[in-house]
Design an enzyme around this catalytic site. Structure first.
Site, PDB file in Angstrom:
ATOM      1  N   LYS A   1      11.938   4.403 -55.371  1.00 49.32           N
ATOM      2  CA  LYS A   1      11.543   4.892 -54.059  1.00 49.32           C
ATOM      3  C   LYS A   1      10.403   5.901 -54.153  1.00 49.32           C
ATOM      4  CE  LYS A   1      15.301   6.676 -52.453  1.00 49.32           C
ATOM      5  NZ  LYS A   1      15.384   8.079 -52.739  1.00 49.32           N
TER       6      LYS A   1
ATOM      7  N   ARG B   1      19.954  10.732 -45.694  1.00 53.62           N
ATOM      8  CA  ARG B   1      20.755  10.175 -46.762  1.00 53.62           C
ATOM      9  C   ARG B   1      22.220  10.027 -46.343  1.00 53.62           C
ATOM     10  NH1 ARG B   1      18.044  11.647 -52.003  1.00 53.62           N
ATOM     11  NH2 ARG B   1      19.364  10.829 -53.647  1.00 53.62           N
TER      12      ARG B   1
ATOM     13  N   ARG C   1      14.664   7.387 -67.558  1.00 53.84           N
ATOM     14  CA  ARG C   1      13.673   8.146 -66.783  1.00 53.84           C
ATOM     15  C   ARG C   1      13.432   9.529 -67.382  1.00 53.84           C
ATOM     16  NH1 ARG C   1      14.237   8.990 -60.409  1.00 53.84           N
ATOM     17  NH2 ARG C   1      16.188  10.020 -60.937  1.00 53.84           N
TER      18      ARG C   1
ATOM     19  N   ARG D   1      16.142  14.526 -66.487  1.00 52.00           N
ATOM     20  CA  ARG D   1      16.779  15.361 -65.475  1.00 52.00           C
ATOM     21  C   ARG D   1      18.269  15.483 -65.764  1.00 52.00           C
ATOM     22  NH1 ARG D   1      14.589  12.771 -59.928  1.00 52.00           N
ATOM     23  NH2 ARG D   1      16.790  12.985 -59.438  1.00 52.00           N
TER      24      ARG D   1
ATOM     25  N   ARG E   1      26.270   9.616 -58.598  1.00 51.84           N
ATOM     26  CA  ARG E   1      25.206   9.458 -57.597  1.00 51.84           C
ATOM     27  C   ARG E   1      25.237   8.078 -56.962  1.00 51.84           C
ATOM     28  NH1 ARG E   1      20.244  10.605 -61.013  1.00 51.84           N
ATOM     29  NH2 ARG E   1      19.012  10.253 -59.164  1.00 51.84           N
TER      30      ARG E   1
HETATM   31  P1  ATP Z   1      15.331   8.910 -57.167  1.00 47.58           P
HETATM   32  O1  ATP Z   1      14.389  10.031 -56.938  1.00 47.58           O
HETATM   33  O2  ATP Z   1      15.141   8.189 -58.414  1.00 47.58           O
HETATM   34  O3  ATP Z   1      15.396   7.988 -55.988  1.00 47.58           O
HETATM   35  P2  ATP Z   1      17.489  10.349 -56.250  1.00 47.58           P
HETATM   36  O4  ATP Z   1      17.033   9.839 -54.919  1.00 47.58           O
HETATM   37  O5  ATP Z   1      18.947  10.357 -56.522  1.00 47.58           O
HETATM   38  O6  ATP Z   1      16.768   9.553 -57.349  1.00 47.58           O
HETATM   39  P3  ATP Z   1      16.245  12.778 -55.575  1.00 47.58           P
HETATM   40  O7  ATP Z   1      15.796  12.144 -54.313  1.00 47.58           O
HETATM   41  O8  ATP Z   1      15.237  13.362 -56.448  1.00 47.58           O
HETATM   42  O9  ATP Z   1      17.026  11.794 -56.509  1.00 47.58           O
HETATM   43  O10 ATP Z   1      17.354  13.840 -55.188  1.00 47.58           O
HETATM   44  C1  ATP Z   1      17.990  14.600 -56.171  1.00 47.58           C
HETATM   45  C2  ATP Z   1      19.235  15.231 -55.613  1.00 47.58           C
HETATM   46  O11 ATP Z   1      18.907  16.092 -54.498  1.00 47.58           O
HETATM   47  C3  ATP Z   1      20.262  14.274 -55.043  1.00 47.58           C
HETATM   48  O12 ATP Z   1      21.093  13.734 -56.032  1.00 47.58           O
HETATM   49  C4  ATP Z   1      21.016  15.202 -54.085  1.00 47.58           C
HETATM   50  O13 ATP Z   1      21.893  16.031 -54.771  1.00 47.58           O
HETATM   51  C5  ATP Z   1      19.929  16.068 -53.517  1.00 47.58           C
HETATM   52  N1  ATP Z   1      19.384  15.515 -52.266  1.00 47.58           N
HETATM   53  C6  ATP Z   1      18.163  14.943 -52.093  1.00 47.58           C
HETATM   54  N2  ATP Z   1      17.994  14.538 -50.827  1.00 47.58           N
HETATM   55  C7  ATP Z   1      19.123  14.858 -50.167  1.00 47.58           C
HETATM   56  C8  ATP Z   1      19.579  14.696 -48.830  1.00 47.58           C
HETATM   57  N3  ATP Z   1      18.830  14.112 -47.896  1.00 47.58           N
HETATM   58  N4  ATP Z   1      20.820  15.153 -48.515  1.00 47.58           N
HETATM   59  C9  ATP Z   1      21.587  15.740 -49.428  1.00 47.58           C
HETATM   60  N5  ATP Z   1      21.227  15.926 -50.689  1.00 47.58           N
HETATM   61  C10 ATP Z   1      20.016  15.503 -51.085  1.00 47.58           C
HETATM   62 MG    MG Z   2      14.011  10.609 -54.926  1.00 47.69          MG
END
Ligand code: ATP
Ligand code: MG
Length: 210
Positions: A13, A88, A123, A156, A167
């Site tokens: 993403k 999310r 990653r 990470r 996750r």
């Molecule tokens: P990737 O970036 O590969 O898609 P990811 O989406 O799990 O992986 P990030 O988007 O970087 O990772 O988010 C890291 C962490 O931040 C999540 O695991 C969560 O704990 C928190 N987080 C990010 N966005 C939200 C959200 N909208 N609501 C709640 N927690 C969030």
């Molecule tokens: Mg992300």
């Protein structure tokens, strides 16, 4: 253009968000980057976020909604934006729908779970600028060093195997219901996340043109 990108963690993403951002000349708002920057800077938000992120849990909705309301009201979002990581959960989606921000399209990037696990496990991320790489599929020129800024590449904490599992579970229970939510609103478009990054980008742009 106001776009929400939806996908399981590790579906690529963030990478696609960057491509779209360049293509349309609008900013990517990545919740993960905002939170990690706050953690690095040791802000109040960062201190709170760290507890949740390191355990593979989501930050509470009311916190996230406030953070995004502030961010999306910045002037650089006026011409549009790409949301990477928000909403999310259903309460987050409902808060966004209830706000005065009109999203045009929700793009669902679909990637098989085996592939996701493989990607997350390899990653690495730049500790300085946050650029991401994969130790097999998207290698930096020099092992362990960021192509863009020369910073050191690290895994990470939330990409450790146990945390990855948690996750993904959270994705299935909390985030997947958003697909039906946006389908219902006729905003959803689904694209398959292919092997090659460029192929996926082409498919994504194609889906946005229809
Ligand atoms: P990737 O970036 O590969 O898609 P990811 O989406 O799990 O992986 P990030 O988007 O970087 O990772 O988010 C890291 C962490 O931040 C999540 O695991 C969560 O704990 C928190 N987080 C990010 N966005 C939200 C959200 N909208 N609501 C709640 N927690 C969030
Ligand atoms: Mg992300």
């Amino acid at each position: 253009m106001r776009i929400i990108l939806l996908a399981a963690p590790g579906a690529g993403k963030g990478t696609q968000a960057e491509k779209l951002s360049e293509h349309f000349g609008i900013p990517t708002i990545s919740t993960g980057s905002i939170l990690r920057r706050n953690i690095q800077e040791g802000t109040e938000l960062g201190k709170l976020a760290k507890k949740y992120i390191d355990g593979g849990n989501l930050i509470p909705d009311e916190v996230m909604i406030q953070v995004m309301q502030d961010r999306l009201s910045q002037p650089d979002c006026e011409k549009g934006f790409i949301l990477d990581g928000f909403p999310r959960t259903l309460p987050q989606a409902e808060a966004l729908s209830a706000s005065d921000i009109d999203v045009d399209v929700v793009l669902n990037l679909e990637v098989p779970e085996e592939k996701i696990i493989e990607r997350l496990s390899g990653r690495v991320e730049c500790s300085k600028c946050g650029a991401t790489y994969h130790i097999v599929h998207n290698k930096p020129e020099k092992d362990g060093v960021c192509d863009k800024c020369g910073g050191g590449l690290v895994t990470r904490v939330d990409d450790q195997p146990e945390t990855i599992k948690s996750r993904l579970d959270i994705y299935h229970t909390q985030t997947e219901p958003l697909l039906a939510y946006y389908q219902e609103k006729q905003m959803l478009r689904t694209v398959e996340g292919k092997e090659e990054i460029a192929e996926t980008t082409a498919a994504v742009l194609n889906a946005l043109e229809d």
